[in-house]
Scaffold this active site. Structure first.
Site, short mmCIF file in Angstrom:
data_model
loop_
_atom_site.label_atom_id
_atom_site.label_comp_id
_atom_site.label_asym_id
_atom_site.label_seq_id
_atom_site.Cartn_x
_atom_site.Cartn_y
_atom_site.Cartn_z
N SER A 43 0.46 -0.81 0.04
CA SER A 43 0.19 -0.63 -0.38
C SER A 43 1.09 1.26 -0.10
CB SER A 43 -1.15 -0.08 1.42
OG SER A 43 -1.26 1.00 1.68
N TYR B 74 -2.27 -0.73 9.93
CA TYR B 74 -2.30 -1.03 8.37
C TYR B 74 -1.62 -0.79 8.14
CZ TYR B 74 -4.08 -0.93 3.75
OH TYR B 74 -4.45 -1.32 2.26
P1 NDP Z 1 -12.43 -5.38 -0.08
O1 NDP Z 1 -12.13 -5.11 1.21
O2 NDP Z 1 -12.97 -4.65 -1.46
O3 NDP Z 1 -11.74 -6.48 -0.33
C1 NDP Z 1 -10.72 -7.19 0.62
C2 NDP Z 1 -10.85 -8.85 0.24
O4 NDP Z 1 -10.32 -9.73 0.72
C3 NDP Z 1 -12.03 -9.45 0.29
O5 NDP Z 1 -12.18 -10.00 -0.69
C4 NDP Z 1 -12.02 -10.10 1.09
O6 NDP Z 1 -12.97 -10.87 1.12
C5 NDP Z 1 -11.30 -10.12 1.96
N1 NDP Z 1 -10.50 -10.72 3.66
C6 NDP Z 1 -11.07 -10.02 3.84
N2 NDP Z 1 -10.67 -11.04 5.33
C7 NDP Z 1 -10.46 -11.52 4.85
C8 NDP Z 1 -10.08 -12.35 5.74
N3 NDP Z 1 -9.92 -13.12 6.85
N4 NDP Z 1 -9.33 -14.29 5.02
C9 NDP Z 1 -9.64 -14.40 3.45
N5 NDP Z 1 -10.04 -13.40 2.80
C10 NDP Z 1 -10.14 -11.96 4.11
O7 NDP Z 1 -10.62 -4.19 -1.04
P2 NDP Z 1 -9.37 -4.27 -1.46
O8 NDP Z 1 -9.40 -4.28 -3.07
O9 NDP Z 1 -9.58 -2.46 -1.52
O10 NDP Z 1 -8.31 -4.71 -1.13
C11 NDP Z 1 -7.28 -5.60 -1.41
C12 NDP Z 1 -5.81 -5.39 -0.80
O11 NDP Z 1 -5.78 -4.66 -1.56
C13 NDP Z 1 -5.46 -5.18 0.82
O12 NDP Z 1 -4.54 -6.47 0.90
C14 NDP Z 1 -6.11 -3.94 0.78
O13 NDP Z 1 -4.77 -3.23 1.89
C15 NDP Z 1 -4.76 -3.76 -0.56
N6 NDP Z 1 -4.77 -1.92 -0.10
C16 NDP Z 1 -6.01 -1.92 -1.05
C17 NDP Z 1 -5.79 -0.24 -1.36
C18 NDP Z 1 -7.24 0.41 -2.01
O14 NDP Z 1 -7.10 1.98 -2.18
N7 NDP Z 1 -8.55 0.39 -1.77
C19 NDP Z 1 -4.66 0.40 -1.17
C20 NDP Z 1 -3.33 -0.27 -1.24
C21 NDP Z 1 -3.83 -0.98 -0.78
P3 NDP Z 1 -14.16 -11.92 2.51
O15 NDP Z 1 -14.49 -10.66 3.22
O16 NDP Z 1 -15.32 -12.72 1.17
O17 NDP Z 1 -13.15 -12.62 3.41
#
Ligand code: NDP
Length: 257
Positions: free
Chosen positions: A146, A159
């Site tokens: 990130s 985070y």
């Molecule tokens: P979302 O909330 O859209 O997606 C998060 C994903 O993680 C979901 O698919 C969720 O699926 C899964 N997840 C969360 N907790 C668990 C768990 N305990 N076990 C398995 N799966 C899990 O967020 P983003 O797409 O934005 O984020 C994806 C990644 O990108 C993250 O690591 C985030 O930190 C990173 N990121 C995002 C940014 C942004 O601007 N959006 C910027 C920088 C980094 P489910 O709930 O079905 O388990």
């Protein structure tokens, strides 16, 4: 030089691949020909993502209900993917979560939730797929960091600690596993339009415009913006690239103001 970016015959595990950035990356890998295994908790959302990948790209795809914090569930998933596809070539450690608070307000439970999903999950999954990658003569691991892997901010202490940690975790794996022909790299997304940031925008209505102003590209990213970099880091094209943390951020990390 032929087919440098072709992923046909490769199998990718994408954690959190049922939505947001994970799905954007899964779509990119599938468009290059890879079969996909999604690890996430929400089974309905995963089923929909799997169907979409199969229909749009004609690849094989499966979804497995996994909480990335849970060691046994992660090991069972690695076994299931190997039983189903016979190989794991690519791992994308993307599952992530955030809790926005000032440093003094966090509880130990919150520490565990954020650090365990974002960092322990990547440790568990990388360790679970390593033997199969080594036995196959190589592999690719892509960790999702990130802008908080680089910058701090008042309300993202946990985070940011996890996202700094995931870059360092990857650099150590890159050193340890280079001779196994396993490349480990990180993508550092800028501000991307997903459920995670929709929630942040609800909490901070000014965020939308602040990000536009602070980003040279003058816009938020979309999940598909991550696809090309993921394909590069998953493909033969990046075989001599390891341990890097590559921003995909519309210039956010190189802008002074
Ligand atoms: P979302 O909330 O859209 O997606 C998060 C994903 O993680 C979901 O698919 C969720 O699926 C899964 N997840 C969360 N907790 C668990 C768990 N305990 N076990 C398995 N799966 C899990 O967020 P983003 O797409 O934005 O984020 C994806 C990644 O990108 C993250 O690591 C985030 O930190 C990173 N990121 C995002 C940014 C942004 O601007 N959006 C910027 C920088 C980094 P489910 O709930 O079905 O388990």
């Amino acid at each position: 030089m032929k087919d440098l970016f072709n992923l046909k015959g490769k199998v990718a595990v994408v954690t959190g691949g049922n939505g947001g950035i994970g799905l954007g990356i899964a779509r990119g890998l599938a468009s290059a020909g890879a079969d996909i295994a999604i690890a996430a908790r929400n089974e309905a959302k995963t089923a929909e993502a799997v169907k979409g990948l199969q229909n749009e790209f004609g690849v094989k795809a499966i979804g497995v209900k996994v909480d990335v914090k849970e060691e046994k569930q992660v090991q069972d998933m690695a076994k299931k993917v190997l039983d189903t596809f016979g190989r794991i070539d690519i791992l994308v450690n993307n599952a992530g979560t955030n809790i926005r608070k000032l440093p003094q307000e966090y509880t130990v439970d919150e520490w565990e939730e954020v650090l365990d999903v974002n960092l322990r999950g990547a440790f568990l999954f990388s360790r679970a797929v390593y033997p199969a990658m080594k036995a196959a003569g190589g592999g690719k691991i892509i960790n999702i960091g990130s802008m908080t892997s680089i910058f701090g901010a008042a309300k993202v202490m946990l985070y940011s600690a996890s996202k700094g940690g995931i870059v360092q975790l990857g650099r150590c794996q890159a050193n340890a596993w280079a001779r196994d022909n396993i490349q480990v790299n990180a993508i550092l997304p800028g501000f991307i339009n997903t459920d995670l940031t929709r929630k942040a925008r609800k909490d901070m209505p000014e965020l939308e415009e602040r990000v536009n102003m602070r980003t040279p590209a003058d816009r938020w990213g979309e999940p598909d913006d991550l696809a090309g970099t993921a394909v590069f880091l998953a493909s033969r094209a990046s075989d001599f690239v390891t341990g890097v943390a590559l921003p995909v951020d519309g210039g956010f990390s190189v802008a002074m103001l």
